[in-house]
Design a protein around this motif. Structure first.
Motif, PDB file in Angstrom:
ATOM      1  N   LYS A   1     -19.022  41.075  31.098  1.00  0.00           N
ATOM      2  CA  LYS A   1     -18.353  40.870  29.818  1.00  0.00           C
ATOM      3  C   LYS A   1     -17.053  40.066  29.962  1.00  0.00           C
ATOM      4  O   LYS A   1     -16.419  39.706  28.962  1.00  0.00           O
ATOM      5  N   GLY A   2     -16.624  39.825  31.197  1.00  0.00           N
ATOM      6  CA  GLY A   2     -15.432  39.018  31.434  1.00  0.00           C
ATOM      7  C   GLY A   2     -14.135  39.656  30.974  1.00  0.00           C
ATOM      8  O   GLY A   2     -13.180  38.952  30.633  1.00  0.00           O
ATOM      9  N   VAL A   3     -14.062  40.973  31.019  1.00  0.00           N
ATOM     10  CA  VAL A   3     -12.855  41.667  30.553  1.00  0.00           C
ATOM     11  C   VAL A   3     -11.655  41.340  31.438  1.00  0.00           C
ATOM     12  O   VAL A   3     -10.524  41.208  30.951  1.00  0.00           O
TER      13      VAL A   3
ATOM     14  N   GLY B   1      -5.642  31.324  43.499  1.00  0.00           N
ATOM     15  CA  GLY B   1      -6.746  32.043  44.135  1.00  0.00           C
ATOM     16  C   GLY B   1      -6.664  33.544  44.018  1.00  0.00           C
ATOM     17  O   GLY B   1      -7.171  34.262  44.887  1.00  0.00           O
ATOM     18  N   THR B   2      -6.051  34.052  42.957  1.00  0.00           N
ATOM     19  CA  THR B   2      -5.994  35.503  42.776  1.00  0.00           C
ATOM     20  C   THR B   2      -7.210  35.983  41.997  1.00  0.00           C
ATOM     21  O   THR B   2      -7.894  35.215  41.325  1.00  0.00           O
ATOM     22  N   LYS B   3      -7.456  37.284  42.093  1.00  0.00           N
ATOM     23  CA  LYS B   3      -8.594  37.886  41.398  1.00  0.00           C
ATOM     24  C   LYS B   3      -8.260  39.338  41.091  1.00  0.00           C
ATOM     25  O   LYS B   3      -7.561  39.993  41.869  1.00  0.00           O
ATOM     26  N   LEU B   4      -8.751  39.833  39.966  1.00  0.00           N
ATOM     27  CA  LEU B   4      -8.551  41.220  39.558  1.00  0.00           C
ATOM     28  C   LEU B   4      -9.896  41.855  39.242  1.00  0.00           C
ATOM     29  O   LEU B   4     -10.836  41.168  38.841  1.00  0.00           O
ATOM     30  N   GLY B   5      -9.981  43.175  39.408  1.00  0.00           N
ATOM     31  CA  GLY B   5     -11.224  43.840  39.039  1.00  0.00           C
ATOM     32  C   GLY B   5     -11.335  45.239  39.598  1.00  0.00           C
ATOM     33  O   GLY B   5     -10.371  45.802  40.124  1.00  0.00           O
ATOM     34  N   LEU B   6     -12.531  45.795  39.463  1.00  0.00           N
ATOM     35  CA  LEU B   6     -12.826  47.097  40.048  1.00  0.00           C
ATOM     36  C   LEU B   6     -13.451  46.877  41.416  1.00  0.00           C
ATOM     37  O   LEU B   6     -14.342  46.033  41.573  1.00  0.00           O
TER      38      LEU B   6
END
Length: 296
Positions: free
Chosen positions: A113-115, A274-279
């Protein structure tokens, strides 16, 4: 006959115990990831944009029976370390760059969903009028840029036991050419005071200490570091009680603060891409998507 019966009962008990023990780890066969982790996602400090996005994940993916646990970056990584060593399941809020991806074999859950949005950048943000008041510092901060791999060297050294200022100083010495490009032809401003605000994320501890080392060692400034949460960090830049930060995650994580204080700061652009966020979960867990968290 009684002896044989006793032996059979003992064997059955041992088999049952072994089965129950096996079901307690990441390969539990009860069919629910949620039940394995008590329907908890281990988060960080409540003021972080990552926490707001994760709360939105619970809504958008209809994860009504899940709870986002507030804490801190240190508490999150401590929980991850404990679970990982025991090969138990755990779900945490994560971001890159972070030393935990070098220490543990981890993976991001896909976000159909691209949250969490697209990959981000870390920006340098300074108070209004800093260029006039501290021109050399302003110029150095404007030039400051490095890579996730370079940041990881400092983070890893800190995790391995070095003090942040020592790890930063060592990196500055080992990367003289890059550091010199940040301060080339800039006059020293000996004794002039500066305040750098930052959040207690490992990435921001690393970058802020490196900037401090350069401002003090190369340009003669006297730098004070202010560890705060995200909201006060932005507020400090906006009201002038802090001079600069190299810890603005944009365009998503700190969007609310960026919008709230628009016009009360100067954005010098990205210092890291180059950062990334998520579970994030250990790779040994049999789960690949946030959608898999929903109880079927």
């Amino acid at each position: 006959m009684l002896k044989n019966t006793a032996r059979s009962l003992m064997l059955a008990s041992l088999i049952a115990f072994a089965f129950m023990t096996g079901c307690s780890n990441a390969t539990s066969s009860d069919g629910s990831i949620g039940s394995q982790v008590n329907h908890e996602i281990i988060g960080i400090d409540p003021g972080a944009g990552l926490m707001k996005q994760t709360a939105q994940v619970l809504t958008d993916y209809d994860l009504k029976d899940w709870k986002l646990v507030e804490g801190s970056s240190a508490a999150m990584t401590a929980a991850l370390d404990k679970a990982y060593k025991a090969k138990k399941p755990i779900i945490v809020t994560g971001w890159t760059p972070h030393w935990m991806f070098a220490k543990y074999d981890l993976k991001y859950l896909s976000d159909p969903k691209g949250v969490f949005g697209k990959d981000e950048q870390i920006h340098t943000v300074v108070r209004n009028n800093l260029q006039k008041d501290a021109p050399s510092a302003y110029a150095m901060l404007d030039r400051f840029e490095w890579t996730p791999e370079e940041m990881a060297v400092v983070m890893s050294a800190i995790i391995d036991g070095k003090k942040p200022e020592e790890a930063a100083s060592d990196w500055v010495k080992d990367n003289a050419a890059k550091v010199d490009s940040w301060v080339k032809d800039l006059p020293e401003e000996k004794g002039k005071k500066l305040k750098l605000a930052y959040v207690a994320w490992d990435s921001e501890i690393a970058s802020t200490n490196v900037v401090k080392a350069v401002l003090e060692g190369k340009l003669g400034y006297k730098v004070e570091m202010l560890q705060v949460e995200a909201g006060p960090m932005w507020a400090g830049i906006a009201d002038g009680s802090a001079d600069a930060m190299v810890a603005a995650w944009l365009p998503t994580t700190h969007k609310d603060y960026f919008d709230k204080y628009s016009g009360k700061f100067e954005d010098l652009g990205a210092n890291l891409n180059g950062t990334k966020l998520g579970l994030v979960v250990p790779r040994y867990m049999n789960i690949d998507s946030i959608e898999d968290l929903k109880t079927k």
